[in-house]
Design an enzyme around this catalytic site. Sequence first.
Site, PDB file in Angstrom:
ATOM      1  N   ASP A 168       0.845  -1.193   0.000  1.00  0.00           N
ATOM      2  CA  ASP A 168       0.000   0.000   0.000  1.00  0.00           C
ATOM      3  C   ASP A 168       0.882   1.245   0.000  1.00  0.00           C
ATOM      4  O   ASP A 168       1.673   1.459   0.918  1.00  0.00           O
ATOM      5  CB  ASP A 168      -0.897  -0.020   1.250  1.00  0.00           C
ATOM      6  CG  ASP A 168      -1.961   1.068   1.248  1.00  0.00           C
ATOM      7  OD1 ASP A 168      -1.915   1.960   0.382  1.00  0.00           O
ATOM      8  OD2 ASP A 168      -2.835   1.029   2.123  1.00  0.00           O
TER       9      ASP A 168
ATOM     10  N   CYS B 270      -6.293   4.434  -2.688  1.00  0.00           N
ATOM     11  CA  CYS B 270      -6.409   3.036  -2.287  1.00  0.00           C
ATOM     12  C   CYS B 270      -7.627   2.327  -2.861  1.00  0.00           C
ATOM     13  O   CYS B 270      -7.508   1.367  -3.623  1.00  0.00           O
ATOM     14  CB  CYS B 270      -6.463   2.943  -0.751  1.00  0.00           C
ATOM     15  SG  CYS B 270      -4.963   3.458   0.092  1.00  0.00           S
TER      16      CYS B 270
ATOM     17  N   HIS C 112     -10.278  -3.018   1.768  1.00  0.00           N
ATOM     18  CA  HIS C 112     -10.579  -1.592   1.540  1.00  0.00           C
ATOM     19  C   HIS C 112     -11.464  -1.320   0.328  1.00  0.00           C
ATOM     20  O   HIS C 112     -11.324  -0.298  -0.341  1.00  0.00           O
ATOM     21  CB  HIS C 112      -9.283  -0.778   1.433  1.00  0.00           C
ATOM     22  CG  HIS C 112      -9.458   0.644   1.921  1.00  0.00           C
ATOM     23  ND1 HIS C 112      -8.445   1.576   1.871  1.00  0.00           N
ATOM     24  CD2 HIS C 112     -10.528   1.279   2.468  1.00  0.00           C
ATOM     25  CE1 HIS C 112      -8.881   2.724   2.363  1.00  0.00           C
ATOM     26  NE2 HIS C 112     -10.155   2.569   2.731  1.00  0.00           N
TER      27      HIS C 112
ATOM     28  N   ASP D 221      -0.792  -0.193  -5.081  1.00  0.00           N
ATOM     29  CA  ASP D 221      -2.014   0.486  -5.508  1.00  0.00           C
ATOM     30  C   ASP D 221      -1.784   1.935  -5.918  1.00  0.00           C
ATOM     31  O   ASP D 221      -2.543   2.483  -6.721  1.00  0.00           O
ATOM     32  CB  ASP D 221      -3.102   0.385  -4.431  1.00  0.00           C
ATOM     33  CG  ASP D 221      -2.654   0.850  -3.050  1.00  0.00           C
ATOM     34  OD1 ASP D 221      -1.465   1.210  -2.878  1.00  0.00           O
ATOM     35  OD2 ASP D 221      -3.494   0.844  -2.131  1.00  0.00           O
TER      36      ASP D 221
END
Length: 456
Positions: free
Chosen positions: A14, A54, A104, A262
Amino acid sequence: MKNNQPNLLIIFADQLRYQSLGFTGDHNVKTPNLDRFAEEALNFSNAVSGCPVCSPARASLLTGQYPDTHGVVLNDVCLENGADSFADVLSDSGYDTGYIGKWHIDGHGRKGYIPPERRHGFKYWKVLECTHNYWNSDYYDNDEQHLSRWEGYDAEAQANDACGYIREHSGCGKPFCLTLSWGTPHAPYETAPEKYRRMYNPEKITLRPNVNVDGEYLENIKKSIAGYNAHISALDDYFGRIMQVVEDRGISRNTIVVFWSDHGDMLGSQGEYKKQRPWDESIKVPLLIRWPEQFGEKGKVIENVINTPDIMPTMLSMCGAHIPDTVEGNDYFAFLKGKTPAPVDAALLACYHPFGQYTRQKHNGREYRGVRTKRYTYVRDHAGPWMLYDNEKDPYQLVNLVEYPEFQTLLDKLEKKLQVILRELNDDFPKGEYYIEKFNYTVDETGTVPYWLKRG
C-alpha cells in the site's frame, strides 16, 4: 492441474511508489530480494495507477474497470456493481482462491465483518477492511464473525500465513490464486520493526531534487522517508521468504507471480504529500510479473505504459480464463509474448472526487483528467490544461511546459489523445459532485465519506 494451468500469486503493498526501490535506482533503500526478482521478471517501468487512491485502485485491479464505471471513486465506499472479479472468473475455472490482508473496498466500516457474498470470489479469507495499526492488528478468519489478531508486525504474520497457504495448496492437484495485500509502507512511517528502523538514519537520506520543502518540514520528510524505507525493507525480507517457499515447493516455473502497489507517495516531492496527485511519485508504481515457463528465466524491462485496469484481463489471459465483457482494461498478454504491438500508448490519469487531505475546500484539491505516455505527462482540470512534462528530458518534473507557446502543438496532440480515451469510456469529465449523486454516496463537511457510513 487442468490443462497445466499456472498458479497465480499476487503480492502488493500500500502506497509503495516506483521510485523507492533498489532496482529503480534509489540508493537510500535496501531491497535485495525484489532487486533479484526484478532481474527475473518483466519489469514495467511505466506502470501507472491512473486513479492513485487506495479503494479506487483496488476496485480497478479486481474488476478491470475504471472508477467511474465500478463506482469506487474515493475511499471507504462499497464495490457492488455486480461485475465479475478475477477471483470470480478463476474460481469458475477451477482455481482455489484466497485473500490475505487489507481489503478496503467494502465500505461498511473499517472493522466491519465482510460476509462471503461481498468477497468477490475469494474463498480462503483472512482479511480486515482497513487499518493503519500494523502491530497486533485485527482480521476476520474465514467465516468467523469475531475478530482475530495477527501476532506482532502484521506484514510478517500475513507473509507467514501466505507461506502456509502455498505449502498446503501447491500439492493438491488444483491451481491456486492467492492475493496478499500488505498495509505498509503507508503511514504511519515510524512503525516498522526496530531491526529495519535501525537500517536508516534520516540525516543520511538523499532527497529527490524535486523535494522543495525546508526547515522543520525538511527534517520531517527525511524522518518519514527513513521510516518508509524501513517498512519497505521489511516487506522485501518477507517477499524473499515467500519466494523461497515457491522455490522449495517446486512450483516456480509454472507460478505467475505479480508484485504491484495500488499507488505511490509524494513524500515532499513538488511540496506535496501522500497520493491523489498526478505527478510521477503518486502515479508510478512497481509492476513485476514473473512466469518462467512462459517468459523464461531472464527478466526484461517493459517501457510501454500499462494502467491498473489492464492488469486484471492480462492475468486472466495468462491463466487461460475468459475475460468478462464488463472489463474495460486491455489484455497485454499477446504483446508480452511478442505477437502484437502494445494495446495502447497512453494511460488515463483521473481524480474523480478530491477528498481526505486533498479536499477542494481545504487543500486545493481538484478533479483532473490526463494521460501518461512513455515520455509525456499531460493533465487538465476544469479550468484548462494544468501540467505538461517531458519525463525523458525532465525526469523529476521540474519544468511545467504547459504555458510555453512552443509546446502548444504537443499539448494539442496529447489533448486529442485524452479525448479519444474519454470518449471510449463515456467520460465527459463532470464535477466530483456528479459521482457522489450518481452512486448515492454521503460525504461529510471535509468531502470525505465517513468511515462508519454505509452506502445510501
